[in-house]
Design a protein around this motif. Structure first.
Motif, PDB file in Angstrom:
ATOM      1  N   MET A   1       0.830  -1.209   0.000  1.00 18.72           N
ATOM      2  CA  MET A   1       0.000   0.000   0.000  1.00 18.72           C
ATOM      3  C   MET A   1       0.865   1.259   0.000  1.00 18.72           C
ATOM      4  O   MET A   1       0.613   2.205  -0.722  1.00 18.72           O
ATOM      5  N   THR A   2       1.931   1.224   0.842  1.00 20.06           N
ATOM      6  CA  THR A   2       2.821   2.387   0.909  1.00 20.06           C
ATOM      7  C   THR A   2       3.499   2.639  -0.426  1.00 20.06           C
ATOM      8  O   THR A   2       3.642   3.789  -0.855  1.00 20.06           O
ATOM      9  N   ASP A   3       3.926   1.567  -1.110  1.00 24.73           N
ATOM     10  CA  ASP A   3       4.576   1.703  -2.417  1.00 24.73           C
ATOM     11  C   ASP A   3       3.643   2.384  -3.409  1.00 24.73           C
ATOM     12  O   ASP A   3       4.082   3.202  -4.231  1.00 24.73           O
ATOM     13  N   LYS A   4       2.362   2.059  -3.320  1.00 27.60           N
ATOM     14  CA  LYS A   4       1.388   2.676  -4.213  1.00 27.60           C
ATOM     15  C   LYS A   4       1.282   4.175  -3.945  1.00 27.60           C
ATOM     16  O   LYS A   4       1.218   4.989  -4.876  1.00 27.60           O
ATOM     17  N   LEU A   5       1.278   4.554  -2.680  1.00 30.64           N
ATOM     18  CA  LEU A   5       1.187   5.962  -2.311  1.00 30.64           C
ATOM     19  C   LEU A   5       2.436   6.724  -2.742  1.00 30.64           C
ATOM     20  O   LEU A   5       2.352   7.867  -3.195  1.00 30.64           O
ATOM     21  N   VAL A   6       3.583   6.090  -2.599  1.00 30.53           N
ATOM     22  CA  VAL A   6       4.830   6.718  -3.054  1.00 30.53           C
ATOM     23  C   VAL A   6       4.788   6.924  -4.566  1.00 30.53           C
ATOM     24  O   VAL A   6       5.197   7.980  -5.071  1.00 30.53           O
ATOM     25  N   SER A   7       4.287   5.944  -5.287  1.00 27.99           N
ATOM     26  CA  SER A   7       4.170   6.058  -6.749  1.00 27.99           C
ATOM     27  C   SER A   7       3.239   7.186  -7.131  1.00 27.99           C
ATOM     28  O   SER A   7       3.477   7.909  -8.112  1.00 27.99           O
ATOM     29  N   GLN A   8       2.165   7.373  -6.345  1.00 29.25           N
ATOM     30  CA  GLN A   8       1.233   8.471  -6.614  1.00 29.25           C
ATOM     31  C   GLN A   8       1.938   9.818  -6.472  1.00 29.25           C
ATOM     32  O   GLN A   8       1.771  10.719  -7.306  1.00 29.25           O
ATOM     33  N   LEU A   9       2.723   9.954  -5.407  1.00 27.34           N
ATOM     34  CA  LEU A   9       3.460  11.210  -5.223  1.00 27.34           C
ATOM     35  C   LEU A   9       4.469  11.411  -6.335  1.00 27.34           C
ATOM     36  O   LEU A   9       4.610  12.520  -6.870  1.00 27.34           O
ATOM     37  N   GLN A  10       5.190  10.356  -6.727  1.00 32.40           N
ATOM     38  CA  GLN A  10       6.205  10.477  -7.773  1.00 32.40           C
ATOM     39  C   GLN A  10       5.604  10.867  -9.123  1.00 32.40           C
ATOM     40  O   GLN A  10       6.290  11.469  -9.942  1.00 32.40           O
ATOM     41  N   SER A  11       4.333  10.560  -9.310  1.00 35.22           N
ATOM     42  CA  SER A  11       3.684  10.981 -10.555  1.00 35.22           C
ATOM     43  C   SER A  11       3.493  12.496 -10.596  1.00 35.22           C
ATOM     44  O   SER A  11       3.387  13.087 -11.671  1.00 35.22           O
ATOM     45  N   HIS A  12       3.459  13.126  -9.402  1.00 31.91           N
ATOM     46  CA  HIS A  12       3.301  14.583  -9.325  1.00 31.91           C
ATOM     47  C   HIS A  12       4.644  15.304  -9.208  1.00 31.91           C
ATOM     48  O   HIS A  12       4.751  16.484  -9.585  1.00 31.91           O
ATOM     49  N   VAL A  13       5.645  14.617  -8.675  1.00 33.48           N
ATOM     50  CA  VAL A  13       6.998  15.198  -8.557  1.00 33.48           C
ATOM     51  C   VAL A  13       7.992  14.192  -9.137  1.00 33.48           C
ATOM     52  O   VAL A  13       8.754  13.554  -8.388  1.00 33.48           O
ATOM     53  N   PRO A  14       8.010  14.030 -10.447  1.00 29.25           N
ATOM     54  CA  PRO A  14       8.868  13.005 -11.069  1.00 29.25           C
ATOM     55  C   PRO A  14      10.355  13.301 -10.907  1.00 29.25           C
ATOM     56  O   PRO A  14      10.772  14.458 -10.764  1.00 29.25           O
ATOM     57  N   ASP A  17      14.244  12.348  -5.545  1.00 34.85           N
ATOM     58  CA  ASP A  17      14.581  11.338  -4.545  1.00 34.85           C
ATOM     59  C   ASP A  17      13.671  11.496  -3.334  1.00 34.85           C
ATOM     60  O   ASP A  17      13.437  12.603  -2.858  1.00 34.85           O
ATOM     61  N   LEU A  18      13.131  10.394  -2.860  1.00 30.45           N
ATOM     62  CA  LEU A  18      12.190  10.432  -1.750  1.00 30.45           C
ATOM     63  C   LEU A  18      12.538   9.369  -0.718  1.00 30.45           C
ATOM     64  O   LEU A  18      12.815   8.221  -1.061  1.00 30.45           O
ATOM     65  N   LYS A  19      12.506   9.756   0.537  1.00 31.17           N
ATOM     66  CA  LYS A  19      12.707   8.811   1.635  1.00 31.17           C
ATOM     67  C   LYS A  19      11.567   9.013   2.627  1.00 31.17           C
ATOM     68  O   LYS A  19      11.434  10.079   3.233  1.00 31.17           O
ATOM     69  N   GLU A  31      11.528  12.812   3.104  1.00 34.51           N
ATOM     70  CA  GLU A  31      12.760  13.597   3.099  1.00 34.51           C
ATOM     71  C   GLU A  31      13.314  13.552   1.683  1.00 34.51           C
ATOM     72  O   GLU A  31      13.270  12.512   1.017  1.00 34.51           O
ATOM     73  N   THR A  32      13.835  14.691   1.213  1.00 35.08           N
ATOM     74  CA  THR A  32      14.445  14.739  -0.112  1.00 35.08           C
ATOM     75  C   THR A  32      15.632  15.683  -0.095  1.00 35.08           C
ATOM     76  O   THR A  32      15.689  16.609   0.730  1.00 35.08           O
ATOM     77  N   THR A  33      16.575  15.446  -0.983  1.00 33.08           N
ATOM     78  CA  THR A  33      17.725  16.357  -1.106  1.00 33.08           C
ATOM     79  C   THR A  33      17.526  17.325  -2.265  1.00 33.08           C
ATOM     80  O   THR A  33      18.421  18.103  -2.579  1.00 33.08           O
ATOM     81  N   THR A  34      16.359  17.279  -2.889  1.00 31.26           N
ATOM     82  CA  THR A  34      16.103  18.082  -4.074  1.00 31.26           C
ATOM     83  C   THR A  34      15.268  19.314  -3.756  1.00 31.26           C
ATOM     84  O   THR A  34      14.223  19.209  -3.099  1.00 31.26           O
ATOM     85  N   ALA A  46      20.133  23.637   3.804  1.00 32.56           N
ATOM     86  CA  ALA A  46      19.831  23.553   2.373  1.00 32.56           C
ATOM     87  C   ALA A  46      20.063  22.179   1.764  1.00 32.56           C
ATOM     88  O   ALA A  46      19.774  21.973   0.603  1.00 32.56           O
ATOM     89  N   SER A  47      20.594  21.238   2.536  1.00 27.15           N
ATOM     90  CA  SER A  47      20.899  19.936   1.959  1.00 27.15           C
ATOM     91  C   SER A  47      19.716  18.972   1.995  1.00 27.15           C
ATOM     92  O   SER A  47      19.714  17.978   1.273  1.00 27.15           O
ATOM     93  N   GLN A  48      18.730  19.248   2.835  1.00 26.42           N
ATOM     94  CA  GLN A  48      17.577  18.375   2.945  1.00 26.42           C
ATOM     95  C   GLN A  48      16.287  19.180   3.030  1.00 26.42           C
ATOM     96  O   GLN A  48      16.268  20.287   3.574  1.00 26.42           O
ATOM     97  N   PHE A  49      15.213  18.582   2.508  1.00 29.60           N
ATOM     98  CA  PHE A  49      13.912  19.234   2.507  1.00 29.60           C
ATOM     99  C   PHE A  49      12.850  18.207   2.859  1.00 29.60           C
ATOM    100  O   PHE A  49      13.096  17.000   2.830  1.00 29.60           O
ATOM    101  N   ILE A  50      11.679  18.701   3.179  1.00 34.25           N
ATOM    102  CA  ILE A  50      10.548  17.853   3.539  1.00 34.25           C
ATOM    103  C   ILE A  50       9.428  18.035   2.514  1.00 34.25           C
ATOM    104  O   ILE A  50       9.123  19.162   2.113  1.00 34.25           O
ATOM    105  N   ILE A  51       8.851  16.913   2.110  1.00 33.27           N
ATOM    106  CA  ILE A  51       7.648  16.949   1.275  1.00 33.27           C
ATOM    107  C   ILE A  51       6.532  16.265   2.059  1.00 33.27           C
ATOM    108  O   ILE A  51       6.651  15.086   2.419  1.00 33.27           O
TER     109      ILE A  51
END
Length: 267
Positions: A1-14, A17-19, A31-34, A46-51
Motif C-alpha cells: 500500500m505504501t509503495d502505491k502511495l509513493v508512486s502516486q506522489l512520484q507521478s506529481h513530482v517526477p 529522490d524520496l525517503k 525527506e528529499t535532497t532536491t 539547504a541539503s535536505q527538505f521535507i515533502i
C-alpha cells in the motif's frame, strides 16, 4: 500500500529522490535532497527538505476528497505563512500543490548523538537515558529550553493561532549559538481561534504528551513550560491584554484537566 502511495506522489513530482520518514492517517512525510527551483538554495539547512503529501482517500467520493485535500493543504500552508510573518519559528515554505495535497518545505532539526532527529521528545529521551539522568534532566539547560517552549506557545496563542496537535514530537530543536531553540512543525490540525478553551486544550494535549513520554520528570517539565507561557503574556507589546488572556486560558486549562480526570475515572 505504501509503495502505491509513493508512486502516486512520484507521478506529481517526477525524478525526485524520496525517503519516507513518517506516515499518519492524514499524510505521508518524505525527506528529499532536491529543491524544486534551485540547485543552490539559501535556506538554513539547504541539503535536505521535507515533502508532506496528502494522498487521495479511496473511501471518500473523489470530488469531495479533492475539495477536502485542497482546503486542508492550503489551510496548513496559510498557517505556516502567517507564522513566518510573525517570526514564530517553523519550517519555511518552498512550494505548494494544493490540488494534489503537496507541501514542500524546509527541513528543520539535526540528528542527536543517538541518531534520532532533535525533537523535544527525542532530546529529553536522550538525556533521560544518560548516566547522570537526574542532574541533566533537572539542570538549567532543560529548564531554560522548557521555558522557551512555553514562550513559543504563548506567542502562538497571543496571535489567536492554535496548533491542534501539540506534542513533544512536534517541537523541533534547532541549534543557535550552541543553544537549543524550539520550533513548531506539523500544522495539519491547526486553526485560528481566540477562545480560551481552544488554547487550554492545546496546552493540555502537550501536558498529557509530556506526562506519557517523560513521566519521571514530567511535573518539572510542564511547570517550566507554563512559566514560559506566562512570561510570553507579560511581554511589553502584549501588556494591555496579555495578563487577562493568560488568566482566562489557565483557568480554562484547570477545567479541561478536571474533565480529563473524570474521563479517565469513567474509562
Amino acid at each position: 500500500m505504501t509503495d502505491k502511495l509513493v508512486s502516486q506522489l512520484q507521478s506529481h513530482v517526477p525524478n525526485i529522490d524520496l525517503k519516507l520518514i513518517s506516515q499518519g492517517a492524514e499524510a505521508l512525510v518524505f525527506e528529499t535532497t532536491t529543491h524544486p527551483y534551485s540547485s543552490s538554495p539559501s535556506l538554513r539547512n539547504a541539503s535536505q527538505f521535507i515533502i508532506k503529501y496528502r494522498p487521495p482517500k479511496p473511501y471518500r467520493h473523489p470530488k469531495i476528497d479533492a475539495q477536502i485535500t485542497k482546503q486542508r493543504t492550503s489551510g496548513e500552508a496559510k498557517f505556516m505563512y502567517k507564522l513566518s510573518k510573525l517570526a514564530i519559528p517553523c519550517p519555511s515554505l518552498i512550494s505548494c500543490d494544493f490540488s494534489h495535497g503537496i507541501i514542500w518545505m524546509e527541513h528543520l532539526g539535526k540528528n542527536l548523538p543517538n541518531g534520532n532527529i532533535s525533537s523535544l521528545k527525542n532530546w529529553l529521551w536522550y538525556l533521560e537515558k544518560s548516566s547522570d539522568t537526574e542532574a541533566r534532566c533537572s539542570g538549567d539547560d532543560v529548564q531554560q529550553l522548557c521555558f522557551e517552549v512555553g514562550k513559543l506557545i504563548g506567542r502562538l496563542h497571543l496571535n489567536d493561532m492554535i496548533h491542534g496537535d501539540l506534542t513533544s514530537s512536534n517541537i523541533i530543536l534547532e541549534e543557535q549559538d550552541s543553544v537549543w531553540a524550539p520550533a513548531l512543525i506539523d500544522f495539519g490540525l491547526s486553526s485560528f481561534s481566540g477562545l480560551p478553551e481552544d488554547k487550554a486544550v492545546d496546552l493540555y494535549v502537550l501536558e498529557r504528551a509530556v506526562d506519557s513520554t517523560h513521566s519521571d520528570f514530567a511535573q518539572s517539565y510542564n511547570a517550566w513550560i507554563l512559566q514560559g507561557y506566562e512570561a510570553a503574556h507579560e511581554l511589553k507589546r502584549f501588556k494591555k491584554f496579555g495578563k487577562k488572556k493568560h488568566l482566562e486560558t489557565i483557568k480554562r486549562l484547570e477545567e479541561v484537566r478536571l474533565r480529563g480526570r473524570k474521563r479517565s475515572m469513567l474509562g
